[in-house]
Design a protein around this motif. Structure first.
Motif, PDB file in Angstrom:
ATOM      1  N   ARG A  45      39.784   5.144   5.219  1.00 54.70           N
ATOM      2  CA  ARG A  45      40.914   5.916   4.696  1.00 54.70           C
ATOM      3  C   ARG A  45      42.037   4.975   4.280  1.00 54.70           C
ATOM      4  NH1 ARG A  45      43.424  10.899   7.946  1.00 54.70           N
ATOM      5  NH2 ARG A  45      41.428  11.775   7.406  1.00 54.70           N
ATOM      6  N   ARG A  46      42.320   3.971   5.104  1.00 58.94           N
ATOM      7  CA  ARG A  46      43.372   3.011   4.774  1.00 58.94           C
ATOM      8  C   ARG A  46      43.045   2.257   3.487  1.00 58.94           C
ATOM      9  NH1 ARG A  46      43.142   1.663  10.371  1.00 58.94           N
ATOM     10  NH2 ARG A  46      42.053  -0.250   9.810  1.00 58.94           N
ATOM     11  N   ALA A  47      41.765   2.021   3.243  1.00 59.21           N
ATOM     12  CA  ALA A  47      41.355   1.255   2.066  1.00 59.21           C
ATOM     13  C   ALA A  47      41.357   2.099   0.797  1.00 59.21           C
ATOM     14  CB  ALA A  47      39.969   0.656   2.295  1.00 59.21           C
ATOM     15  N   GLY A  48      41.661   3.393   0.907  1.00 60.75           N
ATOM     16  CA  GLY A  48      41.724   4.237  -0.277  1.00 60.75           C
ATOM     17  C   GLY A  48      40.412   4.926  -0.609  1.00 60.75           C
ATOM     18  N   ARG A  49      39.384   4.665   0.141  1.00 57.96           N
ATOM     19  CA  ARG A  49      38.090   5.293  -0.134  1.00 57.96           C
ATOM     20  C   ARG A  49      38.098   6.761   0.252  1.00 57.96           C
ATOM     21  NH1 ARG A  49      35.287   0.943   2.964  1.00 57.96           N
ATOM     22  NH2 ARG A  49      36.207  -0.820   1.928  1.00 57.96           N
ATOM     23  N   TYR A  50      39.030   7.145   1.042  1.00 57.34           N
ATOM     24  CA  TYR A  50      39.090   8.526   1.501  1.00 57.34           C
ATOM     25  C   TYR A  50      39.344   9.495   0.354  1.00 57.34           C
ATOM     26  CZ  TYR A  50      40.362  12.631   4.154  1.00 57.34           C
ATOM     27  OH  TYR A  50      40.420  13.899   4.639  1.00 57.34           O
ATOM     28  N   ARG A  51      40.163   9.109  -0.633  1.00 54.23           N
ATOM     29  CA  ARG A  51      40.450  10.007  -1.751  1.00 54.23           C
ATOM     30  C   ARG A  51      39.179  10.378  -2.490  1.00 54.23           C
ATOM     31  NH1 ARG A  51      45.041   6.742  -1.686  1.00 54.23           N
ATOM     32  NH2 ARG A  51      43.994   5.194  -2.940  1.00 54.23           N
ATOM     33  N   GLY A  52      38.346   9.400  -2.760  1.00 53.37           N
ATOM     34  CA  GLY A  52      37.092   9.677  -3.449  1.00 53.37           C
ATOM     35  C   GLY A  52      36.210  10.618  -2.657  1.00 53.37           C
ATOM     36  N   HIS A  53      36.154  10.409  -1.360  1.00 54.02           N
ATOM     37  CA  HIS A  53      35.346  11.289  -0.512  1.00 54.02           C
ATOM     38  C   HIS A  53      35.944  12.694  -0.474  1.00 54.02           C
ATOM     39  CE1 HIS A  53      33.469  12.467   3.518  1.00 54.02           C
ATOM     40  NE2 HIS A  53      32.511  12.442   2.628  1.00 54.02           N
ATOM     41  N   ALA A  54      37.279  12.792  -0.463  1.00 53.09           N
ATOM     42  CA  ALA A  54      37.935  14.099  -0.479  1.00 53.09           C
ATOM     43  C   ALA A  54      37.617  14.841  -1.776  1.00 53.09           C
ATOM     44  CB  ALA A  54      39.448  13.932  -0.306  1.00 53.09           C
ATOM     45  N   ILE A  55      37.655  14.135  -2.896  1.00 51.92           N
ATOM     46  CA  ILE A  55      37.313  14.756  -4.184  1.00 51.92           C
ATOM     47  C   ILE A  55      35.882  15.263  -4.151  1.00 51.92           C
ATOM     48  CG2 ILE A  55      36.920  14.293  -6.650  1.00 51.92           C
ATOM     49  CD1 ILE A  55      39.316  12.287  -6.419  1.00 51.92           C
ATOM     50  N   PHE A  56      34.981  14.448  -3.625  1.00 53.65           N
ATOM     51  CA  PHE A  56      33.571  14.852  -3.517  1.00 53.65           C
ATOM     52  C   PHE A  56      33.440  16.111  -2.660  1.00 53.65           C
ATOM     53  CE2 PHE A  56      29.750  14.777  -0.901  1.00 53.65           C
ATOM     54  CZ  PHE A  56      28.777  14.895  -1.874  1.00 53.65           C
ATOM     55  N   ARG A  57      34.095  16.130  -1.499  1.00 51.27           N
ATOM     56  CA  ARG A  57      33.978  17.280  -0.586  1.00 51.27           C
ATOM     57  C   ARG A  57      34.544  18.546  -1.224  1.00 51.27           C
ATOM     58  NH1 ARG A  57      36.654  14.082   2.868  1.00 51.27           N
ATOM     59  NH2 ARG A  57      38.169  15.722   3.252  1.00 51.27           N
ATOM     60  N   VAL A  58      35.706  18.431  -1.863  1.00 50.86           N
ATOM     61  CA  VAL A  58      36.322  19.601  -2.497  1.00 50.86           C
ATOM     62  C   VAL A  58      35.422  20.130  -3.613  1.00 50.86           C
ATOM     63  CG1 VAL A  58      38.256  20.340  -3.957  1.00 50.86           C
ATOM     64  CG2 VAL A  58      38.694  19.053  -1.858  1.00 50.86           C
TER      65      VAL A  58
END
Length: 159
Positions: free
Chosen positions: A7-20
């Motif tokens: 999440r700190r590295a910014g990878r969380y946004r991509g995963h959030a987009i995928f989940r949504v």
């Protein structure tokens, strides 16, 4: 407590987009099942209802769809009795896709389901937050489209 390294590295946004996106498609599938459609098919039908008969290539362009996916979608809609193909009078290689009378009976219900999906997707958000979310998604789409285009145009690795 600190956020996980991903999440700190910014990878969380991509995963959030995928989940949504996955959950939105899943909910769309559940709602559309009641009218005999699958996610994505309602978008084709909405274009046909709004604009009238279209060439398959025009549907690909209008929906910013994958050219390989559209023939399968049209074939399934045709099998279900929601569209029919007829020869294009100006291009012998193309077919015109048109909605059938059976599909017109679904139009109001599909429009209602799309509205319900929109409401369920934004439950708990104010109108202002909905606008901000849409603007953020449009910005993400623009950035991703530019990245795809530049990646597509970039030469491959030397051999």
């Amino acid at each position: 407590m600190h956020p996980p390294p991903a999440r700190r590295a910014g990878r969380y946004r991509g995963h959030a987009i995928f989940r949504v996106a996955r959950l939105h498609r899943m909910l769309a599938g559940q709602l559309l099942r009641h009218v005999g459609l699958h996610p994505g098919q309602e978008l084709v039908m909405m274009q046909l209802w709004e604009l009238g008969p279209q060439r398959q290539a025009d549907l690909v362009r209008l929906l910013d769809s994958d050219a390989a996916t559209m023939p399968r979608t049209v074939r399934r809609l045709e099998t279900s009795g929601f569209v029919r193909r007829r020869p294009c009078p100006t291009d012998k290689r193309a077919a015109i896709i048109e909605p059938t009378p059976a599909s017109h009976a679904l139009r109001r219900e599909v429009e209602d389901l799309r509205g319900r999906l929109e409401r369920l997707s934004t439950t708990g958000l104010s109108p202002h937050q909905c606008g901000e979310a849409l603007r953020a998604l449009e910005s993400i789409e623009t950035a991703l489209s530019a990245a795809v285009a530049s990646h597509h145009q970039a030469p491959g690795p030397a051999r």
